[in-house]
Design a protein around this motif. Sequence first.
Motif, short mmCIF file in Angstrom:
data_model
loop_
_atom_site.label_atom_id
_atom_site.label_comp_id
_atom_site.label_asym_id
_atom_site.label_seq_id
_atom_site.Cartn_x
_atom_site.Cartn_y
_atom_site.Cartn_z
N ARG A 298 0.83 -1.20 0.00
CA ARG A 298 0.00 0.00 0.00
C ARG A 298 0.87 1.25 0.00
O ARG A 298 0.60 2.22 -0.72
CB ARG A 298 -0.92 -0.02 1.22
N THR A 299 1.94 1.23 0.77
CA THR A 299 2.88 2.36 0.81
C THR A 299 3.55 2.54 -0.54
O THR A 299 3.70 3.66 -1.04
CB THR A 299 3.93 2.15 1.91
N ALA A 300 3.96 1.44 -1.17
CA ALA A 300 4.60 1.52 -2.48
C ALA A 300 3.64 2.09 -3.52
O ALA A 300 4.03 2.91 -4.35
CB ALA A 300 5.09 0.15 -2.91
N ARG A 301 2.38 1.69 -3.45
CA ARG A 301 1.38 2.21 -4.39
C ARG A 301 1.17 3.70 -4.17
O ARG A 301 1.04 4.47 -5.11
CB ARG A 301 0.07 1.45 -4.21
N GLU A 302 1.15 4.12 -2.89
CA GLU A 302 0.99 5.54 -2.57
C GLU A 302 2.16 6.36 -3.12
O GLU A 302 1.96 7.43 -3.71
CB GLU A 302 0.91 5.68 -1.05
N LEU A 303 3.38 5.86 -2.95
CA LEU A 303 4.55 6.56 -3.48
C LEU A 303 4.54 6.61 -5.00
O LEU A 303 4.90 7.61 -5.61
CB LEU A 303 5.83 5.90 -2.98
N GLN A 304 4.11 5.52 -5.62
CA GLN A 304 4.05 5.48 -7.08
C GLN A 304 3.01 6.47 -7.60
O GLN A 304 3.27 7.18 -8.57
CB GLN A 304 3.71 4.07 -7.56
N ASP A 305 1.85 6.53 -6.94
CA ASP A 305 0.83 7.49 -7.37
C ASP A 305 1.33 8.93 -7.22
O ASP A 305 1.09 9.77 -8.08
CB ASP A 305 -0.45 7.31 -6.54
N ARG A 306 2.04 9.21 -6.12
CA ARG A 306 2.58 10.55 -5.91
C ARG A 306 3.60 10.91 -7.00
O ARG A 306 3.61 12.02 -7.51
CB ARG A 306 3.23 10.63 -4.54
N ASN A 307 4.44 9.95 -7.36
CA ASN A 307 5.43 10.20 -8.40
C ASN A 307 4.78 10.39 -9.76
O ASN A 307 5.21 11.21 -10.57
CB ASN A 307 6.46 9.07 -8.46
N MET A 308 3.73 9.62 -10.05
CA MET A 308 3.03 9.76 -11.33
C MET A 308 2.36 11.12 -11.43
O MET A 308 2.37 11.74 -12.48
CB MET A 308 1.99 8.65 -11.50
N GLN A 309 1.80 11.61 -10.33
CA GLN A 309 1.19 12.94 -10.34
C GLN A 309 2.24 14.01 -10.57
O GLN A 309 2.00 14.98 -11.28
CB GLN A 309 0.46 13.20 -9.03
N ALA A 310 3.40 13.83 -9.99
CA ALA A 310 4.48 14.81 -10.16
C ALA A 310 4.98 14.82 -11.60
O ALA A 310 5.38 15.86 -12.12
CB ALA A 310 5.63 14.52 -9.20
N VAL A 311 4.97 13.67 -12.26
CA VAL A 311 5.43 13.58 -13.65
C VAL A 311 4.36 14.12 -14.60
O VAL A 311 4.66 14.81 -15.55
CB VAL A 311 5.79 12.12 -14.01
N GLN A 312 3.10 13.81 -14.32
CA GLN A 312 2.04 14.21 -15.23
C GLN A 312 1.72 15.69 -15.15
O GLN A 312 1.30 16.29 -16.13
CB GLN A 312 0.77 13.40 -14.95
N LYS A 313 1.93 16.31 -14.00
CA LYS A 313 1.62 17.73 -13.86
C LYS A 313 2.46 18.60 -14.80
O LYS A 313 1.90 19.41 -15.53
CB LYS A 313 1.80 18.17 -12.41
N PRO A 314 3.79 18.46 -14.84
CA PRO A 314 4.56 19.28 -15.78
C PRO A 314 4.24 18.95 -17.24
O PRO A 314 4.25 19.83 -18.09
CB PRO A 314 6.02 18.94 -15.47
N ALA A 315 3.92 17.69 -17.54
CA ALA A 315 3.57 17.33 -18.91
C ALA A 315 2.28 18.01 -19.33
O ALA A 315 2.13 18.46 -20.47
CB ALA A 315 3.46 15.82 -19.04
N ALA A 316 1.32 18.09 -18.41
CA ALA A 316 0.05 18.75 -18.72
C ALA A 316 0.26 20.26 -18.91
O ALA A 316 -0.39 20.88 -19.74
CB ALA A 316 -0.96 18.50 -17.60
N GLU A 317 1.18 20.83 -18.15
CA GLU A 317 1.45 22.27 -18.29
C GLU A 317 2.11 22.58 -19.62
O GLU A 317 1.92 23.64 -20.20
CB GLU A 317 2.33 22.75 -17.13
N ARG A 318 2.94 21.63 -20.11
CA ARG A 318 3.59 21.82 -21.41
C ARG A 318 2.64 21.52 -22.56
O ARG A 318 2.89 21.91 -23.69
CB ARG A 318 4.81 20.91 -21.54
N GLY A 319 1.56 20.79 -22.28
CA GLY A 319 0.64 20.43 -23.33
C GLY A 319 0.96 19.08 -23.96
O GLY A 319 0.38 18.71 -24.96
N ASP A 320 1.89 18.32 -23.35
CA ASP A 320 2.21 16.98 -23.85
C ASP A 320 1.09 16.03 -23.49
O ASP A 320 0.45 16.14 -22.46
CB ASP A 320 3.50 16.45 -23.22
N ASP A 321 0.88 15.05 -24.34
CA ASP A 321 -0.10 14.01 -24.08
C ASP A 321 0.65 12.73 -23.82
O ASP A 321 1.18 12.10 -24.73
CB ASP A 321 -1.06 13.85 -25.27
#
Length: 115
Positions: free
Chosen positions: A89-112
Amino acid sequence: MADKQDLERLRALEDKIAKLKAAHEPPPAKEDHHTLANAAWRMVIELVSGLGIGFGIGYGLDVLFGTMPWLLVLFTLLGFAAGVSTMMRTARELQDRNMQAVQKPAAERGDDTRG
């Protein structure tokens, strides 16, 4: 003619808002090795505490009922399963946090990134 002036004023307002947002935006969080070490120790402690609690409950019940190795083994295995479950559960939580951190800058740049 008024529509053209309104559009220009709207663009100027949007530019001003974007500049203000950029000025007040917090700097990106830097990933350092301490946060990764903390996450690793957290997962180790979760596993060991599950084992310890299972061992303690099993030993206590064995002493109480006089069935010495059986409940100790059973509850130690249950504690191990609970520790692994908590670790996952902790590993899944960390993975979700990292995915959000990666997807946020991509969304700001307009990358899909969804493919």
